[in-house]
Scaffold this motif. Structure first.
Motif, short mmCIF file in Angstrom:
data_model
loop_
_atom_site.label_atom_id
_atom_site.label_comp_id
_atom_site.label_asym_id
_atom_site.label_seq_id
_atom_site.Cartn_x
_atom_site.Cartn_y
_atom_site.Cartn_z
N ALA A 1 17.76 -8.23 -21.47
CA ALA A 1 17.57 -9.41 -22.33
C ALA A 1 17.23 -8.94 -23.75
O ALA A 1 16.51 -7.95 -23.93
N ARG A 2 17.72 -9.67 -24.73
CA ARG A 2 17.51 -9.28 -26.12
C ARG A 2 16.21 -9.85 -26.65
O ARG A 2 15.83 -10.98 -26.36
N ILE A 3 15.55 -9.03 -27.45
CA ILE A 3 14.32 -9.42 -28.12
C ILE A 3 14.65 -9.59 -29.60
O ILE A 3 15.27 -8.71 -30.21
N THR A 4 14.28 -10.72 -30.17
CA THR A 4 14.61 -10.98 -31.56
C THR A 4 13.78 -10.10 -32.49
O THR A 4 12.84 -9.43 -32.07
N GLU A 5 14.15 -10.13 -33.78
CA GLU A 5 13.48 -9.29 -34.77
C GLU A 5 11.98 -9.53 -34.76
O GLU A 5 11.51 -10.68 -34.79
N ARG A 6 11.22 -8.43 -34.67
CA ARG A 6 9.75 -8.44 -34.64
C ARG A 6 9.21 -9.25 -33.46
O ARG A 6 8.04 -9.61 -33.44
N GLY A 7 10.07 -9.54 -32.48
CA GLY A 7 9.62 -10.27 -31.30
C GLY A 7 9.18 -11.68 -31.61
O GLY A 7 8.27 -12.21 -30.94
N ARG A 8 9.83 -12.33 -32.57
CA ARG A 8 9.39 -13.65 -33.01
C ARG A 8 9.59 -14.72 -31.93
O ARG A 8 8.96 -15.77 -31.98
N SER A 9 10.46 -14.47 -30.96
CA SER A 9 10.66 -15.45 -29.89
C SER A 9 9.57 -15.37 -28.83
O SER A 9 9.55 -16.19 -27.91
N LEU A 10 8.67 -14.40 -28.94
CA LEU A 10 7.59 -14.23 -27.97
C LEU A 10 6.27 -14.65 -28.58
O LEU A 10 6.12 -14.71 -29.80
N SER A 11 5.30 -14.96 -27.70
CA SER A 11 3.97 -15.30 -28.19
C SER A 11 3.25 -14.03 -28.63
O SER A 11 3.70 -12.90 -28.36
N VAL B 1 -17.11 -8.26 -12.91
CA VAL B 1 -16.78 -8.46 -14.31
C VAL B 1 -17.60 -9.57 -14.91
O VAL B 1 -18.05 -9.51 -16.05
N ALA B 2 -17.88 -10.63 -14.16
CA ALA B 2 -18.54 -11.80 -14.72
C ALA B 2 -19.96 -11.50 -15.15
O ALA B 2 -20.52 -12.22 -15.98
N ALA B 3 -20.61 -10.47 -14.61
CA ALA B 3 -22.00 -10.18 -14.94
C ALA B 3 -22.16 -8.97 -15.84
O ALA B 3 -23.23 -8.40 -15.93
N GLU B 4 -21.09 -8.59 -16.54
CA GLU B 4 -21.14 -7.33 -17.28
C GLU B 4 -21.69 -7.50 -18.69
O GLU B 4 -22.08 -6.53 -19.30
N ALA B 5 -21.77 -8.69 -19.20
CA ALA B 5 -22.21 -8.87 -20.58
C ALA B 5 -23.06 -10.11 -20.69
O ALA B 5 -22.87 -11.07 -19.94
N PRO B 6 -24.03 -10.14 -21.60
CA PRO B 6 -24.87 -11.30 -21.72
C PRO B 6 -24.12 -12.55 -22.16
O PRO B 6 -24.49 -13.64 -21.77
N VAL B 7 -23.09 -12.38 -22.97
CA VAL B 7 -22.29 -13.51 -23.42
C VAL B 7 -20.84 -13.12 -23.27
O VAL B 7 -20.45 -12.02 -23.67
N PRO B 8 -20.00 -13.96 -22.72
CA PRO B 8 -18.59 -13.59 -22.55
C PRO B 8 -17.94 -13.29 -23.90
O PRO B 8 -18.29 -13.86 -24.92
N HIS B 9 -17.00 -12.33 -23.82
CA HIS B 9 -16.26 -11.95 -25.03
C HIS B 9 -15.46 -13.13 -25.57
O HIS B 9 -15.35 -13.34 -26.77
N ARG B 10 -14.88 -13.93 -24.70
CA ARG B 10 -14.14 -15.14 -25.07
C ARG B 10 -14.39 -16.19 -24.01
O ARG B 10 -14.59 -15.88 -22.84
N HIS B 11 -14.37 -17.41 -24.41
CA HIS B 11 -14.44 -18.50 -23.45
C HIS B 11 -13.01 -18.89 -23.07
O HIS B 11 -12.42 -19.81 -23.62
N GLU B 12 -12.51 -18.08 -22.13
CA GLU B 12 -11.15 -18.31 -21.64
C GLU B 12 -10.17 -18.42 -22.80
O GLU B 12 -9.41 -19.39 -22.92
N GLN B 13 -10.22 -17.41 -23.67
CA GLN B 13 -9.26 -17.42 -24.79
C GLN B 13 -7.85 -17.30 -24.25
O GLN B 13 -7.54 -16.41 -23.49
N MET B 14 -6.99 -18.23 -24.65
CA MET B 14 -5.63 -18.27 -24.16
C MET B 14 -4.71 -17.59 -25.17
O MET B 14 -5.05 -17.40 -26.33
N GLU B 15 -3.54 -17.21 -24.69
CA GLU B 15 -2.58 -16.52 -25.55
C GLU B 15 -2.09 -17.44 -26.65
O GLU B 15 -2.02 -18.65 -26.50
N GLU B 16 -1.79 -16.79 -27.74
CA GLU B 16 -1.19 -17.51 -28.85
C GLU B 16 0.18 -18.03 -28.44
O GLU B 16 0.99 -17.32 -27.89
N THR B 17 0.40 -19.31 -28.67
CA THR B 17 1.66 -19.91 -28.23
C THR B 17 2.51 -20.39 -29.38
O THR B 17 3.67 -20.73 -29.19
#
Length: 623
Positions: free
Chosen positions: A474-484, A606-622
């Protein structure tokens, strides 16, 4: 050098002390082609300059009623016509060849310097200037380099015609020679202002190009904040400034054209008036007068070439100066920029940065935490030797005790691979994207699996135009602009894993993925890179807890080292960065991250490894 022989095996080492010296070096680098063009130009212009003599002979033969003389004149006309045809054809061929080969040489030199400097280039030269040099400037530089040989032919032809006229008819020859000198000298004072205006025009065009490049690169972000019209107005304003500067430059060249036309007309009138008076007095014959008049008419052609070479120089001068400035940038190493390993063995051992005090043990997974993302990016580039020379006097990074700056570029990049926070994906198929120089220890499928690219493969399979939907084709467009953003980031990570360098430096490799995917990537990264040296710049607890060793960098120097949980317990500043506590006063008593400190890194939940989560369920850029 022929066009079919491009690219050059070695474009050479240019003289970049100034723009003029660079132009001279380019001319000398293709001296053979320039001499051919000069020879063909002399043949063509010499044949054209001989026509007035033949026409004068024809007039005299007709006046004398000599058929034999007219027949001889006819044969001479045919011979001169053949010489003009051959000379003009070959002059055009050699001139275009010189133009293209000069431009190709500059383009190769720029590509070599860009490859050598890497990310350090845009910190030392504006991106718009680099784009301007590699596009429009190389064409103008090639134009001037090519026109020098034609100017040489025109100059020699002009000197020859003026000398012959002076010998043939001293008075008329003296008038013509004086007129030619006045024509040339009258234009010289107008050239500096024209050059300055051309400089301003090119500078404004470079800024407009840079603005356009930045706007296109950040178009997705601009759409997200509704800033398209703001930047479009800025580009409109910049383009109008370029237009006004171009009109300002064109006015000066129009004035030069007008001066040339007026003076050439005055020269013709002077010759006709003087010649007519001499013919009436019987001092010259009609044929001689026709010969002189024809020679003056011919001289208008090389004089136009004088103006062309002046215009070419005024436009190429700022272009050559910019090119020389870019080509003068050097990676501080004693080795050839484009050279291979040259027999130098790839060093092995610990990676150490004397400037920051960062020590990366060989074969371990080391995480680096910086409070400043820009400082993290600069340090990541330093570890790869890619920022060499950007800070004068800064000590080189050592790999196994060997300075990276002292290694050939190919050796340094084979030993250490740096993946920055905004990796670039070139257009092509996924198979081509992962076809990189590698040890072969990590096949593409394993790398894609470790980078958690399953959803990316599914998306590429659905988008594939081939039956069966093979995602690798499958082809990937320039700089992967078709992907998140997250998909691009994971594909770049897979490419880095396939390369399998001795030292892999990752700058925020999971900043655009959600926490669940990040946790799986952290575990897979540790397994795939087992026995290899890996450096991860990140403040994510999910990655930090998997590291064998964590280094906390503050104010450009390592402030503390240890495991993630150890640093959480004893370093308030480290805890403030990881937990996003800007006050830096988080209490260490009873911190969740200190529980189970006797467990090996990566063994606890993993859930108890840090006092505050690094992200609150940060989702991928869409978007």
């Amino acid at each position: 050098m022929r066009i079919s022989d491009l690219p050059y095996p070695d474009p050479g080492d240019p003289d970049v002390r100034s723009g003029f010296r660079f132009l001279v070096w380019l001319w000398r680098a293709q001296a053979g082609g320039q001499l051919k063009s000069l020879a063909w130009g002399i043949l063509q212009m010499g044949a054209v300059a001989s026509f007035p003599v033949v026409v004068g002979m024809a007039v005299e033969g007709a006046a004398a009623g000599s058929g034999e003389r007219l027949a001889a004149v006819g044969a001479l006309v045919m011979a001169l016509g053949l010489a003009v045809m051959v000379g003009d054809t070959m002059l055009h061929r050699t001139a275009v060849t010189n133009w293209i080969t000069a431009a190709a040489r500059v383009q190769q030199l720029l590509a070599r310097r860009t490859s050598e400097l890497g990310a350090a280039l845009t910190r030392r030269v504006a991106a718009g200037e680099v784009v301007a040099v590699s596009t429009g400037d190389i064409e103008k530089i090639g134009w001037f380099v090519e026109s020098v040989s034609r100017f040489g032919a025109a100059l020699l032809s002009t000197i020859g015609v003026c000398t012959a006229l002076t010998v043939y008819e001293p008075l008329l020859g003296g008038v013509v020679t004086l007129g030619v000198v006045v024509l040339v000298l009258a234009v010289l004072p107008l050239l500096p202002p024209a050059t300055r205006r051309a400089d301003v025009q090119r500078a404004k065009a470079g800024r407009a190009t840079e603005l356009a490049a930045d706007t296109v690169a950040g178009l997705r972000v601009l759409r997200g904040i509704g800033g398209e019209e703001l930047f479009l107005d800025r580009y409109r304003q910049a383009s109008q400034e370029v237009r006004r500067a171009a009109v300002h430059t064109a006015r000066m060249w129009s004035l030069i054209d007008a001066v040339q036309v007026v003076l050439q007309g005055l020269l013709l009138l002077s010759v006709v008036w003087t010649g007519t008076r001499m013919a009436v007095d019987g001092r010259v014959g009609v044929g001689e007068l026709v010969t002189v008049y024809g020679a003056v008419t011919f001289l208008l052609f090389p004089l136009r070439l004088f103006q062309e070479v002046a215009m070419a120089y005024s436009f190429s001068k700022p272009s050559a100066r910019r090119a020389a400035r870019v080509l003068a940038l050097r990676r501080q190493t004693g080795e050839s920029p484009a050279g291979g390993t040259g027999g130098v063995r790839e060093p092995h051992g610990d990676l150490y940065d004397p400037a920051s005090g960062l020590l990366v043990p060989a074969g371990a997974l080391t995480a680096v935490v910086c409070g400043d993302p820009d400082a993290a990016g600069r340090l990541a580039e330093r570890l790869g030797g890619h920022g060499a020379g950007s800070v004068p006097g800064e000590p080189s990074v050592l790999l196994g005790g060997v300075p990276l700056d002292g290694l050939p570029l190919a050796t340094a990049r084979t030993a250490v691979l740096v993946q920055d926070k905004d990796p670039v994906l070139l257009s092509g198929t996924l198979e081509e994207l992962l076809d990189v120089p590698s040890s072969g220890a990590v096949p593409p499928r394993r790398a894609l699996e470790a980078a958690q690219c399953g959803d990316v493969l599914d998306a590429l399979a659905r988008a594939s135009a081939e039956p069966g939907g093979d995602p690798m084709r499958a082809r990937i467009t320039e700089r992967g602009r078709s992907l998140s953003g997250g998909q691009r980031q994971r594909l770049a990570l897979a490419r880095s894993l396939v390369a399998d360098p001795q030292v892999l430096v990752l700058d925020e490799p999971t900043s655009a993925v959600d926490s669940h995917t990040e946790a799986r990537i952290a575990g897979a990264l540790r397994r795939v890179r087992a026995g290899r040296t890996t450096v991860v710049f990140s403040s994510s607890p999910l990655l930090l807890d998997r590291a064998d060793r964590v280094a906390f960098v503050r104010d450009g120097a390592v402030a503390a080292t240890g495991t993630h949980r150890d640093l959480l317990a004893r370093e308030p500043a480290y805890r403030a960065v990881v937990t996003r506590d800007t006050g830096g006063t988080a209490d260490t008593t009873g911190a969740p991250g200190t529980a189970g400190a006797d467990e090996a890194p990566g063994d606890g939940p993993v859930a108890a490894e840090a006092p505050v989560p690094h992200r609150h369920e940060q989702m991928e850029e869409t978007a």
